[in-house]
Design a protein around this motif. Structure first.
Motif, PDB file in Angstrom:
ATOM      1  N   ILE A   1      39.620  41.050 -54.735  1.00  0.00           N
ATOM      2  CA  ILE A   1      38.533  40.738 -55.565  1.00  0.00           C
ATOM      3  C   ILE A   1      38.715  40.844 -56.788  1.00  0.00           C
ATOM      4  N   THR A   2      38.121  39.549 -57.906  1.00  0.00           N
ATOM      5  CA  THR A   2      37.937  40.298 -59.463  1.00  0.00           C
ATOM      6  C   THR A   2      36.497  39.723 -59.290  1.00  0.00           C
ATOM      7  N   LEU A   3      36.248  41.233 -59.978  1.00  0.00           N
ATOM      8  CA  LEU A   3      34.226  40.755 -60.264  1.00  0.00           C
ATOM      9  C   LEU A   3      34.018  41.356 -61.741  1.00  0.00           C
ATOM     10  N   TRP A   4      33.569  40.342 -62.574  1.00  0.00           N
ATOM     11  CA  TRP A   4      32.711  40.153 -63.688  1.00  0.00           C
ATOM     12  C   TRP A   4      31.501  39.218 -64.119  1.00  0.00           C
ATOM     13  N   VAL A   5      31.839  39.579 -65.540  1.00  0.00           N
ATOM     14  CA  VAL A   5      30.436  39.548 -65.662  1.00  0.00           C
ATOM     15  C   VAL A   5      30.351  38.928 -67.348  1.00  0.00           C
ATOM     16  N   ARG A   6      30.445  37.504 -67.591  1.00  0.00           N
ATOM     17  CA  ARG A   6      30.660  38.007 -69.457  1.00  0.00           C
ATOM     18  C   ARG A   6      29.971  36.086 -68.861  1.00  0.00           C
ATOM     19  N   PRO A   7      30.299  35.491 -70.733  1.00  0.00           N
ATOM     20  CA  PRO A   7      30.291  34.170 -70.735  1.00  0.00           C
ATOM     21  C   PRO A   7      31.296  33.830 -71.374  1.00  0.00           C
ATOM     22  N   VAL A   8      31.407  32.360 -70.688  1.00  0.00           N
ATOM     23  CA  VAL A   8      32.268  31.694 -70.743  1.00  0.00           C
ATOM     24  C   VAL A   8      32.087  29.583 -70.847  1.00  0.00           C
ATOM     25  N   PHE A   9      32.452  29.497 -70.815  1.00  0.00           N
ATOM     26  CA  PHE A   9      32.480  27.512 -71.085  1.00  0.00           C
ATOM     27  C   PHE A   9      32.820  26.827 -69.760  1.00  0.00           C
ATOM     28  N   LEU A  10      32.131  26.332 -69.703  1.00  0.00           N
ATOM     29  CA  LEU A  10      32.190  25.515 -68.063  1.00  0.00           C
ATOM     30  C   LEU A  10      32.310  23.695 -68.785  1.00  0.00           C
ATOM     31  N   THR A  11      32.974  23.534 -67.828  1.00  0.00           N
ATOM     32  CA  THR A  11      33.548  21.612 -68.616  1.00  0.00           C
ATOM     33  C   THR A  11      31.733  21.302 -67.738  1.00  0.00           C
ATOM     34  N   GLN A  12      31.851  20.003 -68.978  1.00  0.00           N
ATOM     35  CA  GLN A  12      30.934  19.550 -68.490  1.00  0.00           C
ATOM     36  C   GLN A  12      30.189  18.698 -66.940  1.00  0.00           C
ATOM     37  N   THR A  13      31.687  18.425 -65.572  1.00  0.00           N
ATOM     38  CA  THR A  13      30.869  18.485 -64.423  1.00  0.00           C
ATOM     39  C   THR A  13      31.165  19.828 -63.796  1.00  0.00           C
ATOM     40  N   HIS A  14      31.209  21.238 -64.381  1.00  0.00           N
ATOM     41  CA  HIS A  14      30.563  22.223 -63.650  1.00  0.00           C
ATOM     42  C   HIS A  14      29.460  22.509 -62.581  1.00  0.00           C
ATOM     43  N   ALA A  15      29.758  22.820 -61.343  1.00  0.00           N
ATOM     44  CA  ALA A  15      28.126  22.153 -60.532  1.00  0.00           C
ATOM     45  C   ALA A  15      27.161  23.614 -61.397  1.00  0.00           C
ATOM     46  N   LEU A  16      27.514  24.662 -61.969  1.00  0.00           N
ATOM     47  CA  LEU A  16      26.713  25.491 -62.256  1.00  0.00           C
ATOM     48  C   LEU A  16      26.404  25.591 -63.865  1.00  0.00           C
ATOM     49  N   SER A  17      27.256  23.996 -64.574  1.00  0.00           N
ATOM     50  CA  SER A  17      26.630  23.482 -65.712  1.00  0.00           C
ATOM     51  C   SER A  17      25.081  23.077 -65.970  1.00  0.00           C
ATOM     52  N   TRP A  18      24.777  22.812 -65.534  1.00  0.00           N
ATOM     53  CA  TRP A  18      23.355  21.615 -65.320  1.00  0.00           C
ATOM     54  C   TRP A  18      22.367  22.744 -65.308  1.00  0.00           C
ATOM     55  N   VAL A  19      22.526  23.895 -65.090  1.00  0.00           N
ATOM     56  CA  VAL A  19      21.204  24.570 -64.581  1.00  0.00           C
ATOM     57  C   VAL A  19      20.633  25.469 -65.920  1.00  0.00           C
ATOM     58  N   HIS A  20      19.685  25.081 -65.806  1.00  0.00           N
ATOM     59  CA  HIS A  20      18.994  25.705 -67.197  1.00  0.00           C
ATOM     60  C   HIS A  20      18.035  26.336 -67.193  1.00  0.00           C
ATOM     61  N   ASP A  21      17.474  26.937 -68.435  1.00  0.00           N
ATOM     62  CA  ASP A  21      16.445  27.948 -68.963  1.00  0.00           C
ATOM     63  C   ASP A  21      16.643  29.104 -68.336  1.00  0.00           C
ATOM     64  N   THR A  22      15.297  29.262 -67.227  1.00  0.00           N
ATOM     65  CA  THR A  22      15.347  30.573 -66.796  1.00  0.00           C
ATOM     66  C   THR A  22      15.991  30.244 -64.906  1.00  0.00           C
ATOM     67  N   PHE A  23      16.760  29.108 -64.583  1.00  0.00           N
ATOM     68  CA  PHE A  23      17.031  29.079 -63.631  1.00  0.00           C
ATOM     69  C   PHE A  23      17.738  29.715 -63.393  1.00  0.00           C
ATOM     70  N   ASN A  24      18.235  29.931 -62.187  1.00  0.00           N
ATOM     71  CA  ASN A  24      19.636  30.612 -61.574  1.00  0.00           C
ATOM     72  C   ASN A  24      20.105  29.765 -60.808  1.00  0.00           C
ATOM     73  N   ALA A  25      21.806  29.130 -60.402  1.00  0.00           N
ATOM     74  CA  ALA A  25      22.329  28.888 -59.109  1.00  0.00           C
ATOM     75  C   ALA A  25      23.892  30.366 -58.509  1.00  0.00           C
ATOM     76  N   ILE A  26      23.662  29.717 -57.633  1.00  0.00           N
ATOM     77  CA  ILE A  26      24.574  30.452 -57.186  1.00  0.00           C
ATOM     78  C   ILE A  26      26.292  29.777 -55.963  1.00  0.00           C
ATOM     79  N   SER A  27      27.082  29.548 -57.010  1.00  0.00           N
ATOM     80  CA  SER A  27      27.616  28.717 -55.236  1.00  0.00           C
ATOM     81  C   SER A  27      29.007  29.326 -54.206  1.00  0.00           C
ATOM     82  N   VAL A  28      29.148  29.249 -53.606  1.00  0.00           N
ATOM     83  CA  VAL A  28      30.063  30.060 -52.440  1.00  0.00           C
ATOM     84  C   VAL A  28      30.955  28.779 -52.055  1.00  0.00           C
ATOM     85  N   TYR A  29      32.031  29.318 -52.093  1.00  0.00           N
ATOM     86  CA  TYR A  29      33.272  29.370 -51.438  1.00  0.00           C
ATOM     87  C   TYR A  29      33.609  29.760 -49.794  1.00  0.00           C
ATOM     88  N   GLY A  30      33.102  28.701 -48.919  1.00  0.00           N
ATOM     89  CA  GLY A  30      33.458  29.174 -47.397  1.00  0.00           C
ATOM     90  C   GLY A  30      34.934  29.060 -47.416  1.00  0.00           C
TER      91      GLY A  30
END
Lengths: 442, 442
Positions: free
Chosen positions: A260-289
């Motif tokens: 497992i790799t773990l990291w926290v970093r600023p990354v560029f997301l493509t504009q269709t990425h599910a996290l790309s529409w999360v703005h302001d102080t909102f959080n979001a978590i994508s989980v892949y089962g």
């Protein structure tokens, strides 16, 4: 409907403590009506007496938590003092006295959760920590309950509202990092010392906790790759936009070849990425089962009320008895899957964005592309703008995006490039994150 | 970690039944390792013996569920036959025999859930129904557990993957409704008789169940306003796009002045709306709590594996004991809040998009705007394109968007407009949905 009473003590009356107090006082009968649980606040432990408090709470104020924890009628303490040492001592003492614990303390759980969870299990009490990750989003419950049929393959998340607010400000207001931070502080979204948030440390605490739940992984916190926002420049956000990307501080934990790799970093997301529409102080978590595929959980990750919502749902679940049952049954720090290795981010591959500041002399691009090719790095796009004829400087920016490449190769190439005479300042590199494959290819 | 065994019978081996069987057979030891729960399949009830099945399951096949339900060692049945009458009888008999029930049957629960839930409580067993709403998204758990500290103010959701797929196809491929439906059928996303999905009925079953959980509301199913996709034309999707809107089949249940309004209908969403980015067969549910504000839950709402993921998490939770505890504690059909009225959508207000097909004669727009103003409907924008000089017809489209207006006024106005001689065909109207206010104004 079954009815039950739970007696609680709140330790610490900061923003979250006050919100929990207010929520319980205002909603006591609603909560009873909804869940059959009657939450009774027996003690409020504070170091200094709060100002402007309702007279009705005066009789509940205590200045020593040691005394409070001896109350045989107390069922549960809510630890909201934060920090490590005192909080650890409060929770440890409470557990030893047979009290359940609810906490929002992500730093403590990320660093010393293992000891506390093991102690709680021995003493047959449970620790509720929904509030420690992503505030008002019930992500801990989703991992320990709703997704139990799945092996989790990856988590990608925006877990720090302060950073997300700063990046949203930079992108929409065209402001520098410094101005966006000032604005966040003015809006009450960033602390006067914002470093715990802006360094990525707070997000790292949260991804460590979520990883331990998702993968049964004993997280070596010191080996998480953590990069914050401090060096982000507006020009890169703008360049990214032109290329179709949004910059976000992403926390990730996912399967790679051998671990497992773990990291926290600023990354560029493509504009269709599910996290790309999360703005302001909102959080979001994508989980892949592996069974249900991609699910995403979105909401307010911080602030008094959303965090209080999580704290109170833990108190209710403790009273109902469900949290204890989950605590005894579902793996986390207790069941360490030591076969899983933490893989350093440098060993993983991404696409990358590079901004090279160069003195525009003949042969520069040839030299750069040669160094990249030596490391087997394949270039996806190059942008070098014509300089204005009136420009006084000979310096210019070259923007390069790469195809997938192992990060250690890129680091090596940049090291070599930055030693060239034509390089004006250190090269900026940012990973570009594609959407995680929902199901692995067959 | 505590270990426990649960003996189950699966009744019905369609797509979901097979996926549940496959999941349990493949993941038995993983699930045991993760949760301490050993799921043992004791019986598989099928009307006709399935083809191409693993030899190992032959000994488990039964043709009578009545016999199976008499097994004293059986803990839980998984009802996956669908439909109303037989399923009702299976579940009722199981409950009376003291067996827990897991079901994915939204139609049954929406129409007769109240009886079954009450019977289950009397018999001290529980019904798990995570799989009935939005498949792989743990939304039932979030409502009965994670959001317990909140009074829910509104739910807005995309709950039918087939409809969402058809609308995504229409928007991206520029196809007619008919062609998009054919494509969906070809891709295995729509049934050969798709009417349960395309009529909005399936989504209505789901919003009825979610509403009963969120509001403690006894839903009068027949009074839910339900409009499907069948009359949607590509031209309106395209017109909407030009105005900045995306068309989605939205299911909603939210507070209005004096009660709750429930509806399922195609609506235009602004491009910043949290549901506007949900495409293909994905589902998403926005929930607005009074304490934690807006949370959103996204994932695969249908299909064998995602639904099986929900079914199996219910089986595990029943074995752990948490689902029974929630079932005894949290309100839904059992605790009917009769004070809440269902308000008909016609009494509520929206913005609207209108497409009027008119013969282009002088005074048409004057007459239309006059009729709208008589009903106190304020116009936000008007678009009437110049006809090509070579056009053979005198007919043209006028696109009007309105400010907020009570729907009954709009219906009345359209009725009057459609009687005018210049109207070529019935006027199309579609509601425009703004983002629900996260917190009500103070």
């Amino acid at each position: 409907m079954l009815k039950k009473q739970i007696n609680i003590a709140i330790v610490g009356l900061g923003t979250v403590g006050k919100a929990v107090l207010r929520l319980i006082m205002a909603q006591q009968s609603n909560i009873l009506n909804r869940s059959g649980i009657d939450i009774t606040i027996k003690h409020l432990c504070v170091r200094t007496s709060p100002q402007n408090m309702d007279a009705s709470i005066q009789p509940l104020l205590r200045d020593s938590y040691e005394e409070v924890l001896k109350d045989p009628n107390l069922d549960c303490i809510v630890e909201l003092v934060g920090g490590i040492d005192t909080a650890f001592h409060i929770i440890k003492t409470a557990i030893e006295q047979g009290k359940h614990v609810v906490t929002a303390n992500k730093a403590l759980l990320a660093l010393r959760g293992e000891e506390l969870f093991s102690l709680a299990r021995k003493n047959n009490v449970c620790i509720g920590f929904e509030a420690s990750c992503a505030g008002g989003i019930p992500i801990v419950r989703s991992l320990i309950d709703g997704l139990l049929a799945n092996s989790i393959r990856g988590i990608f998340a925006i877990l720090n509202g302060t950073c997300n607010y700063i990046l949203t400000q930079m992108a929409t207001q065209r402001s520098s990092y410094k101005h966006a931070l000032l604005r966040a502080q003015k809006d009450g979204v960033a602390e006067s010392d914002p470093s715990l948030d802006t360094s990525g440390m707070d997000a790292a605490h949260k991804i460590a906790i979520l990883s331990s739940l998702a993968f049964g992984l004993k997280v070596d916190f010191s080996s998480i790759f953590i990069k914050g926002l401090e060096n982000i420049e507006l020009v890169d956000i703008q360049n990214g936009e032109k290329l179709g990307y949004v910059l976000k501080l992403v926390s990730a934990a996912y399967e790679v070849d051998t671990g497992i790799t773990l990291w926290v970093r600023p990354v560029f997301l493509t504009q269709t990425h599910a996290l790309s529409w999360v703005h302001d102080t909102f959080n979001a978590i994508s989980v892949y089962g592996d069974i249900n595929g991609h699910t995403l959980y979105y909401g307010r990750g911080a602030g008094g009320n959303p965090t209080a919502s999580a704290v109170v749902s833990d108190i209710i679940s403790i009273a109902i008895g469900t949290l204890s049952a989950f605590f005894q049954h579902t793996r986390n720090w207790q069941d360490l899957n030591t076969r899983i290795d933490q893989i350093h981010v440098r060993k993983t591959a991404h696409r990358f964005y590079l901004r090279l500041s160069v003195f525009d002399t003949p042969g520069v691009l040839t030299r750069i592309t040669y160094i990249l090719s030596k490391q087997d790095i394949s270039i996806a796009s190059v942008l070098q703008k014509e300089k204005s004829e009136h420009s006084f400087t000979r310096s210019t920016n070259i923007i390069i995006t790469t195809h997938h490449t192992k990060e250690e190769s890129l680091v090596q190439a940049i090291k070599e490039i930055d030693q060239e005479d034509f390089i004006q300042r250190k090269t900026i590199s940012l990973a570009i994150l594609d959407e995680f494959p929902e199901f692995p290819p067959h």
